[in-house]
Design a protein around this motif. Structure first.
Motif, PDB file in Angstrom:
ATOM      1  N   GLN A   1       0.819  -1.202   0.000  1.00 55.55           N
ATOM      2  CA  GLN A   1       0.000   0.000   0.000  1.00 55.55           C
ATOM      3  C   GLN A   1       0.860   1.262   0.000  1.00 55.55           C
ATOM      4  O   GLN A   1       2.012   1.237   0.438  1.00 55.55           O
ATOM      5  CB  GLN A   1      -0.880   0.004   1.262  1.00 55.55           C
TER       6      GLN A   1
ATOM      7  N   CYS B   1      -0.456   8.690  -3.019  1.00 52.75           N
ATOM      8  CA  CYS B   1      -1.013   7.593  -2.189  1.00 52.75           C
ATOM      9  C   CYS B   1      -2.274   6.969  -2.765  1.00 52.75           C
ATOM     10  O   CYS B   1      -2.983   7.574  -3.574  1.00 52.75           O
ATOM     11  CB  CYS B   1      -1.307   8.123  -0.788  1.00 52.75           C
ATOM     12  N   ASP B   2      -2.555   5.742  -2.299  1.00 57.53           N
ATOM     13  CA  ASP B   2      -3.835   5.133  -2.650  1.00 57.53           C
ATOM     14  C   ASP B   2      -4.805   5.111  -1.468  1.00 57.53           C
ATOM     15  O   ASP B   2      -5.996   4.949  -1.640  1.00 57.53           O
ATOM     16  CB  ASP B   2      -3.659   3.731  -3.265  1.00 57.53           C
ATOM     17  N   ARG B   3      -4.268   5.273  -0.263  1.00 50.93           N
ATOM     18  CA  ARG B   3      -5.115   5.344   0.921  1.00 50.93           C
ATOM     19  C   ARG B   3      -4.658   6.511   1.794  1.00 50.93           C
ATOM     20  O   ARG B   3      -3.473   6.853   1.770  1.00 50.93           O
ATOM     21  CB  ARG B   3      -4.989   4.026   1.689  1.00 50.93           C
TER      22      ARG B   3
ATOM     23  N   ASP C   1      -9.976   5.260   0.969  1.00 49.86           N
ATOM     24  CA  ASP C   1      -9.257   5.327  -0.297  1.00 49.86           C
ATOM     25  C   ASP C   1      -9.171   6.794  -0.719  1.00 49.86           C
ATOM     26  O   ASP C   1     -10.102   7.570  -0.468  1.00 49.86           O
ATOM     27  CB  ASP C   1      -9.968   4.492  -1.356  1.00 49.86           C
TER      28      ASP C   1
ATOM     29  N   ASP D   1      -9.455   8.442  -3.504  1.00 44.75           N
ATOM     30  CA  ASP D   1     -10.513   9.020  -4.343  1.00 44.75           C
ATOM     31  C   ASP D   1     -11.766   9.313  -3.526  1.00 44.75           C
ATOM     32  O   ASP D   1     -12.396  10.357  -3.694  1.00 44.75           O
ATOM     33  CB  ASP D   1     -10.848   8.101  -5.516  1.00 44.75           C
ATOM     34  N   GLN D   2     -12.092   8.390  -2.636  1.00 49.78           N
ATOM     35  CA  GLN D   2     -13.281   8.596  -1.792  1.00 49.78           C
ATOM     36  C   GLN D   2     -13.087   9.807  -0.879  1.00 49.78           C
ATOM     37  O   GLN D   2     -13.955  10.684  -0.787  1.00 49.78           O
ATOM     38  CB  GLN D   2     -13.571   7.330  -0.968  1.00 49.78           C
TER      39      GLN D   2
END
Ligand SMILES: Nc1ncnc2c1ncn2[C@@H]1O[C@H](COP(=O)(O)OP(=O)(O)O)[C@@H](O)[C@H]1O
Ligand SMILES: [Mg+2]
Length: 256
Positions: free
Chosen positions: A31, A204-206, A220, A222-223
């Motif tokens: 991650q 980052c992705d999270r 996440d 994007d959220q």
């Protein structure tokens, strides 16, 4: 799970500061986990606990399934190679009297010119850099030296605590792109800390959003950026009106 944090607390008794409260999260192997929050929100305190450079007041930190928060230094040898940190200020974290060869070899415990040459190439520095001293490089190049040193013991986790905040705006994009490509190349887990929301989204992705020692939102990228659930995240995003321009610049940015 490579890192598990549960109900972490850190009080600095002398100054009566409650720097972390009830912080819990997991980081999966591979991650790119962002920690974002204003200055003073507890990010670096959390980083020190993740790296077992400090002890929590309460709560636990596990690395690859082993508790590390309660281990004495002599039992932390595995963590000292498995997890490495790149700090904000490369000048402050590089010994000015040491040549790059010795700086990058340091985590290996002995001088290894071939390995150092390989690492310098990986971070985009010329091989003759090994014989030079930190002051002979630009800020961006010095951060490349810090990254080479962090990668030397072949860690599985790299923590970057505000790695571009002290650098000239013109070189930030390059160093971020370098970090991202090294994370891919060496299959690293990245924990990326910044007060800058744009930078975190870029890398980052999270992401965990911190405020006054607590994680107020976790999800996440994007959220969290497109549909923030917590009022504070919305405030932070609203206070960063240049986010889009910043992202465009980071994607296109360059120089030495
Ligand atoms: N060693 C320390 N002793 C006392 N207070 C500290 C110490 N380190 C950090 N603090 C305090 O803890 C809070 C969180 O600091 P820090 O973790 O450095 O935040 P950040 O990295 O998000 O800027 C701040 O109020 C800071 O002044
Ligand atoms: Mg900090």
């Amino acid at each position: 799970m490579i890192i598990e944090v549960r109900e972490l607390e850190r009080r600095y008794a002398r100054r009566d500061v409650h720097a972390l409260r009830g912080v819990s999260f997991d980081v999966e192997a591979g991650q790119r986990f962002g920690i974002v929050g204003e200055s003073g929100s507890g990010k670096s305190t959390l980083v020190r606990l993740l790296a077992a450079l400090d002890k929590p007041t309460a709560g636990t930190v596990s690395f690859q399934g082993r508790r590390i928060d309660n281990l004495p230094e002599r039992k932390l040898g595995f963590l000292r190679s498995e997890l490495q940190i790149v700090f904000q200020d490369p000048m402050g974290s590089l010994d000015p009297r040491m040549r790059v060869l010795d700086i990058v070899s340091e985590p290996l415990g002995r001088r290894e010119p071939d390995r150092v040459a390989e690492l310098l190439a990986a971070v985009g520095l010329p091989s003759d850099a090994a014989q030079r001293y930190p002051h002979q490089f630009s800020g961006g190049q010095r951060q490349r030296i810090s990254i080479a040193r962090a990668l030397a013991p072949n860690p599985s986790v790299l923590i970057a605590d505000e790695p571009v905040s002290a650098l000239d705006v013109s070189v930030r994009g390059q160093i971020l792109d370098l970090l991202a490509s090294l994370v891919d190349q060496f299959a690293l887990t990245l924990i990326f800390v910044s007060h800058d929301l744009g930078v975190v989204r870029h890398v980052c992705d999270r992401v965990a959003v911190m405020r006054r020692g607590e994680i107020v939102e976790l999800g996440d990228v994007d959220q969290v950026y497109d549909a923030p659930r917590h009022e504070y995240t919305r405030e932070l995003l609203a206070a960063a009106p240049n986010l889009r321009a910043e992202l465009a610049r980071l994607s296109g940015g360059d120089d030495g």
